[in-house]
Write an enzyme that holds these catalytic residues in place. Structure first.
Site, PDB file in Angstrom:
ATOM      1  N   TRP A  71       1.971  -0.549  -6.452  1.00 37.96           N
ATOM      2  CA  TRP A  71       3.043  -1.084  -6.947  1.00 37.96           C
ATOM      3  C   TRP A  71       3.147  -2.237  -7.211  1.00 37.96           C
ATOM      4  O   TRP A  71       3.357  -3.523  -7.105  1.00 37.96           O
ATOM      5  CB  TRP A  71       4.575  -0.829  -6.123  1.00 37.96           C
ATOM      6  CG  TRP A  71       4.724   0.930  -5.072  1.00 37.96           C
ATOM      7  CD1 TRP A  71       5.454   0.144  -4.052  1.00 37.96           C
ATOM      8  CD2 TRP A  71       4.803   1.091  -6.130  1.00 37.96           C
ATOM      9  NE1 TRP A  71       5.847   1.672  -3.877  1.00 37.96           N
ATOM     10  CE2 TRP A  71       6.088   2.348  -5.210  1.00 37.96           C
ATOM     11  CE3 TRP A  71       5.736   1.734  -7.727  1.00 37.96           C
ATOM     12  CZ2 TRP A  71       5.779   3.248  -5.450  1.00 37.96           C
ATOM     13  CZ3 TRP A  71       6.091   2.806  -7.968  1.00 37.96           C
ATOM     14  CH2 TRP A  71       6.494   3.710  -6.986  1.00 37.96           C
TER      15      TRP A  71
ATOM     16  N   GLU B 186       9.104  -7.493  -3.301  1.00 36.63           N
ATOM     17  CA  GLU B 186       9.306  -8.975  -2.587  1.00 36.63           C
ATOM     18  C   GLU B 186      10.219  -8.804  -1.635  1.00 36.63           C
ATOM     19  O   GLU B 186      10.609 -10.098  -0.752  1.00 36.63           O
ATOM     20  CB  GLU B 186       9.548  -9.904  -4.210  1.00 36.63           C
ATOM     21  CG  GLU B 186       8.598 -10.086  -4.607  1.00 36.63           C
ATOM     22  CD  GLU B 186       7.579 -11.242  -5.468  1.00 36.63           C
ATOM     23  OE1 GLU B 186       7.880 -12.106  -4.457  1.00 36.63           O
ATOM     24  OE2 GLU B 186       7.821 -11.044  -7.054  1.00 36.63           O
TER      25      GLU B 186
ATOM     26  N   SER C  54       7.906  -2.463   3.479  1.00 36.35           N
ATOM     27  CA  SER C  54       8.883  -4.221   4.576  1.00 36.35           C
ATOM     28  C   SER C  54       7.558  -4.358   5.395  1.00 36.35           C
ATOM     29  O   SER C  54       7.489  -5.497   5.496  1.00 36.35           O
ATOM     30  CB  SER C  54       9.630  -3.251   5.275  1.00 36.35           C
ATOM     31  OG  SER C  54      10.737  -3.100   3.968  1.00 36.35           O
TER      32      SER C  54
ATOM     33  N   GLU D 291       0.970  -1.116   0.439  1.00 35.67           N
ATOM     34  CA  GLU D 291      -0.059  -0.407  -0.278  1.00 35.67           C
ATOM     35  C   GLU D 291       0.984   1.056   0.404  1.00 35.67           C
ATOM     36  O   GLU D 291       2.327   1.465   0.054  1.00 35.67           O
ATOM     37  CB  GLU D 291      -0.656   0.100   1.158  1.00 35.67           C
ATOM     38  CG  GLU D 291      -1.318  -1.355   1.743  1.00 35.67           C
ATOM     39  CD  GLU D 291      -2.849  -1.157   2.915  1.00 35.67           C
ATOM     40  OE1 GLU D 291      -2.519  -0.472   3.549  1.00 35.67           O
ATOM     41  OE2 GLU D 291      -3.325  -1.718   2.672  1.00 35.67           O
TER      42      GLU D 291
END
Ligand code: COS
Length: 385
Positions: free
Chosen positions: A157, A364, A133, A128
């Site tokens: 993203w 990721e 992280s 968001e």
């Protein structure tokens, strides 16, 4: 014991993937990058050859291959074009592997065949604007309604977000419960209240689709819930165990492509009356790339072997992801050095390799998050909170 010898089948898959990448992906990569074109025709070809959802069991439309074979495919696609590799990683690892592991039988039957054939693309809506992280700190809310849920929030993203038919949406059902309140929903993107917009101006992955999603009171039935309420964070983390592996394998492809382009160029390009391959400092650049490439591939294959053996692999996957993504950045950068001025323009793939590699140490899970996961596993001390 880990056995790095490829089976005949794996060798065949690797050759097929290499040939496919050279024939179909490589020739389109530069123009798609230049034009910021998300090449849906090429995505369909990738689906047709069986590279979307390859790890999905055959009964749901996949190829049922193991993770090591999957890594061979992803490496070759990644050598060809990271924008297309992202499609393979998102659809296969983040979306399909989650449905295989957490979905109910009806959810598997409804979505997996469509995802494997490319009839539907899927996206993974976790991140968001204010939540990267710290993935458990979601602002997107899911409220109970009569027989279902109403979801509201923003996602940022999100790869494939403008083209996906299905979004895995992670939302908080009870903020007091922190990560144990998160739920995962399978949301059709044509649901009223769901909208997306494209993000432009990216450094790399310019041929990939990246979106901002908005969910404004999106209503879904109870059947859209995947796993139980409160399982959402585990769904996300297990998806990332597969997604990070896939990113790492794609980065091995960038490393390998950097080596191959550099060797070829160094043998052709002459300076001081000899090929630049004859200079020790150029050979050093190439040798360093080769060492990093092989180390990265070894770490990816080890993580794949653990997955295929059903052993815990979160730490080893983080090690592979951390090393391979950083190696991709440094190999691509060295490859530009070998190519000199020619490496700075897109006549050769190496400048695209560097721009495309750069995001892989961010998405990721950043390199810093991978280090904290590895550090926590080694010390038993949580340095994140
Ligand atoms: N598979 C399944 N479950 C997992 C798991 C995994 N790989 N990793 C953790 N879990 C479970 C834990 O077992 C724990 O369960 P309980 O509630 O039953 O104890 C729960 O999830 C919380 O785990 P943990 O304590 O590790 O969570 P943290 O809040 O410490 O966060 C980090 C862990 C920081 C590692 C996580 O938030 C993360 O990976 N952040 C980066 C997010 C990211 O990659 N974003 C990119 C999105 S895709 S572009």
């Amino acid at each position: 014991m880990i056995d790095f010898e490829l089976t005949d089948e794996q060798r065949l898959v690797r050759e097929t993937a290499r040939d496919f990448a050279d024939r179909e992906i490589v020739p389109r990569a530069r123009d798609n990058d230049r034009n910021e074109h998300f090449d849906t025709e090429l995505v369909q070809k990738i689906a047709d050859v069986g590279f979307l959802g390859a790890i999905v069991p055959e009964e749901y439309g996949g190829r049922g291959v193991d993770y090591r074979t999957y890594a061979l495919i992803v490496e070759e696609v990644g050598r060809g074009c990271s924008a297309m590799r992202t499609v393979v990683s998102v659809v296969t690892s983040l979306v399909c592997s989650s449905i295989v592991r957490w979905g109910r039988e009806e959810q598997k039957r409804e979505w997996l065949p469509q995802l494997c054939t490319g009839e539907a693309l899927g996206c993974f809506a976790l991140t968001e604007p204010d939540t990267g992280s710290d993935a458990s700190n979601l602002r997107t809310r899911a409220e109970r309604t009569d027989g279902g849920w109403r979801i509201s929030g923003q996602k940022q993203w999100i790869s494939l977000g403008n083209y996906a038919k299905l979004a895995l949406v992670f939302a908080q059902t009870d903020p007091d419960e922190r990560h144990r309140g998160i739920a995962c929903f399978l949301v059709p993107t044509d649901s009223p209240g769901f909208s997306s917009s494209a993000i432009h101006g990216k450094l790399g992955l310019r041929g990939s689709d990246t979106a901002e999603l908005s969910l404004d009171g999106v209503e879904v039935p109870d059947e859209a819930l995947m796993g139980d309420v409160g399982d959402g964070f585990k769904v996300a983390m297990s998806a990332l165990d597969s997604g990070r592996f896939s990113v790492a394998a794609g980065c091995v492809g960038i490393c390998q492509g950097s080596v191959e382009a550099s060797v070829e160029y160094a043998k052709e390009r002459k300076q001081f009356d000899r090929p630049i391959a004859a200079f020790q400092l150029v050979q050093e650049l190439i040798a360093d790339m080769v060492v990093e490439t092989e180390a990265a591939r070894g770490l990816v294959w080890r993580a794949g072997w653990l997955k295929d053996s059903g052993k815990p692999n979160t730490t080893e996957t983080s090690i592979a992801k951390l090393y391979s993504t950083e190696a991709a950045v440094s190999c691509a950068n060295r490859a530009i050095q070998v190519h000199g001025g020619s490496g700075y323009v897109d006549d050769y793939p190496v400048e695209r390799y560097l721009r495309d590699a750069r995001v892989t140490t961010l998405y990721e899970g950043t390199s810093q998050i991978q280090k904290l996961i590895i550090g926590r596993a080694m010390t038993g001390v949580n340095a994140m909170t």
